[in-house]
Each structure stands twice: as C-alpha cells, then as structure tokens.
Motif scaffolding. Sequence first.
Motif, PDB file in Angstrom:
ATOM      1  N   SER A  44       0.831  -1.193   0.000  1.00 53.26           N
ATOM      2  CA  SER A  44       0.000   0.000   0.000  1.00 53.26           C
ATOM      3  C   SER A  44       0.871   1.250   0.000  1.00 53.26           C
ATOM      4  N   ARG A  45       0.279   2.335  -0.489  1.00 51.06           N
ATOM      5  CA  ARG A  45       1.024   3.581  -0.607  1.00 51.06           C
ATOM      6  C   ARG A  45       0.819   4.431   0.637  1.00 51.06           C
ATOM      7  N   PRO A  46       1.802   5.281   0.974  1.00 49.68           N
ATOM      8  CA  PRO A  46       1.664   6.106   2.178  1.00 49.68           C
ATOM      9  C   PRO A  46       0.506   7.085   2.038  1.00 49.68           C
ATOM     10  N   GLY A  47      -0.313   7.182   3.072  1.00 49.53           N
ATOM     11  CA  GLY A  47      -1.461   8.077   3.055  1.00 49.53           C
ATOM     12  C   GLY A  47      -1.139   9.412   3.691  1.00 49.53           C
ATOM     13  N   THR A  48      -2.130  10.283   3.714  1.00 44.38           N
ATOM     14  CA  THR A  48      -1.957  11.622   4.272  1.00 44.38           C
ATOM     15  C   THR A  48      -1.538  11.578   5.736  1.00 44.38           C
ATOM     16  N   GLU A  49      -1.956  10.523   6.441  1.00 44.34           N
ATOM     17  CA  GLU A  49      -1.625  10.433   7.870  1.00 44.34           C
ATOM     18  C   GLU A  49      -0.128  10.401   8.114  1.00 44.34           C
ATOM     19  N   THR A  50       0.668  10.030   7.109  1.00 43.93           N
ATOM     20  CA  THR A  50       2.129   9.984   7.286  1.00 43.93           C
ATOM     21  C   THR A  50       2.730  11.381   7.371  1.00 43.93           C
TER      22      THR A  50
END
Length: 374
Positions: A36-42
């Motif tokens: 999975s790709r990094p989301g905004t939470e990162t």
Amino acid sequence: MTTKLLMNSLFEFATTAALRWTIGLAVVVGLSACASRPGTETLIVRQEPSKPYQAITVITATDRQRDPTGVGYTAARSSRLQFERFTVAVPVTHKSPDEARSQIQTDPLKKYTVMGRQDITFKDINADKDILIYVHGYNYSFQESLFQAAKVASDGKLSEMPILFSWPSEGSVTGYVADKDAATYARDDLVQLLQDLKKRRTKSRVTLFGHSMGAWLVVEGLRQLKISGQEDVLQRIDQVVLAAPDIDVDLFKRQVDTIGPLARPMIVLSSTDDRALVISSRMGGSRTRIGSLDAADASVQKMIAGDIVKIVDLSALPAPDRTNHNRFIELINALAGSEIGRSTSLMGSLNKGIGLPVGEQLEKALERTPILLP
C-alpha cells in the motif's frame, strides 16, 4: 454502414484501445507498488523513531491545494505556491544491496517519519546554500514525493539544500492525461520559483533535477524562460539533470533548440529497457521517449556533438523495481559510495565526487568513465 454505426464503431475502437493502454500502464507501474502507498496520515508530526535514522530537512514548494484537514495536499490546483519546511526521519539500514532492493520493492515509503513541519514563505529559504530542486514524475502524491526527495538527499549524501517542487499529480496510475495537464499548469509556478531564486543575488548554485514527467516540466520551464527573454535566470542554473525523461524525442530536440546552450550540457539518465516509457511511447503513437535511448542512437548524436546534452545509459545498473524506471536511485547510491555503487562498473570514478553538488558529481563521473560516453 450508416454514419451512426460508423461513429459507434470508431468510438468503441478508441475506447478499447485507450482501455488497453491504461491497463498496460497500470500493470507496469503497479509492478513497483506491491504494498500500500503512504497516506496523508504519514504527514502528521510524530515522535522520533526508536530505530536508527537520519534527519533530512526538505523545503517544499507546491501548487497543490490543502486537503480539508489541513494535514495533506490534494491533486486540486492552487493559484499560488505554498512553502513548508519538513524534517523527515529517513531509516538508516545496513542491509546488503539485494536485501535493500527487496525492501524497496515490498515496503514503500511508509516507514518515513515526519518529525517536524512549519509553514514558511519564500523569504525564509536560505538561498546562500547550493540548491537542488527536485521535480517528481507522474503518479505521485505529495507525501510520496516528499519522502522520495528525502531519500534522494539521504542516499546521495547531497551537499545541496533539497527543495521539492510538488506539482498537482493525481497520484493515480489512470491519471496520465490529467497529470500531463497538471504539469503544464505548474510550469508558470516552476518558472516563478526560478525567477525568485535569481532575485536573491547569491552565489549559490542551482541544480534542476526532473524525473519522468517532471523532466518534461523542467525542460518546458527552461523553454519558457528562454522565449520570454530571461537569459539571466537561465544562466543562474548550474546544472540540469533529467532522469528517465518522459519526453518525445522530436519534441525534446525542438525544446533544446529553442533553449540553446546552458551553463553546462543537460545530463540525461536513460535506460533502454525502461518499461514505463515503453507504455508511454505506445500511448503517444509509438513515438520514442528520450529517456529510453542510448547515446549511440543517431537521433541524439547531433545534440551530443553540439554539447547540448550528455547521455548516461544506466541500463547496466540494477533497478530498484521491475519497471526499470527509477534507476537514478541506484546511481545516487553509487555516487554516494554505497555497496550498490561498488558492485557496478561505475564504481571508482563515481565515488570521487562525494560532497560536491550532484550535477558536478555527474560531470566528473562522465569525465572519468568512458563507458558512459557515446
């Protein structure tokens, strides 16, 4: 056949063809996105990680709009550039080249930690330091481009201050056409950034580093500066590096003819087996991309002879993923003297430029390594 049936048949054919190429592009790009790709939470500021890390400061300049939470950025287009200063913890690993490459393929940039971020203005940028402006490619979210820029700075042990220019890519494998429009939209903002850096009147050197579609944006920005008579801004740019440029060969010739000689020849990092550029070429009417040519190709010999560009064929380097579209990462490791660099034929000559701006490192590598030259 009636006109209506003919139109329906043509529409069906065009739709099927477009779908076929979209699926092909999704498959190729998806090869490097197994997890999975990094989301905004990162992008939320967190405590420093317990495992070893290197703290990298990245200035971001973006014409994306903020998301409703104010944490991240979207693909919506802003009418002005916004600046932030990020401190990113980049994991420090001591893995073998094969182990490191396997981790890149199966574990995306989600392990990166944002330890600090601050809204700034352009005036807050320290323009006395040498600067590397990194322009990402197609199918990147803001956070992915931030972590990629931090990785480039960390792995390459770069002496320059990294500035990420993040244009409003859709961050989707099916967003190729939308991304081309977004890159065109961002051209004026990249030009504005270069103009503002010129106004600071410092002696620092500026390197423009564009990857994939971001390379197209870089060259278009240079062309716009030329046709608007801003030679002084062009001369302020010390080096231009284009990694896997997604640019039609004939278009690239016309662009460089218009731009003319720069302070140094543009460096083009190419791979003859770049799968992503194969798909891009087919979507563009089977027109070859400059990023998939080798230096011996007749279509680039004139540009090389005219000292306009230098082609660095990276095809012999290992690739960090199966698209063969991101080999510049391996070159950066080589420039920094990593184990990956020592395991290739580029080894010794590439390792002598440590501590210099990346453009100058590449220039010295070209001088010392005959296999890179036509």
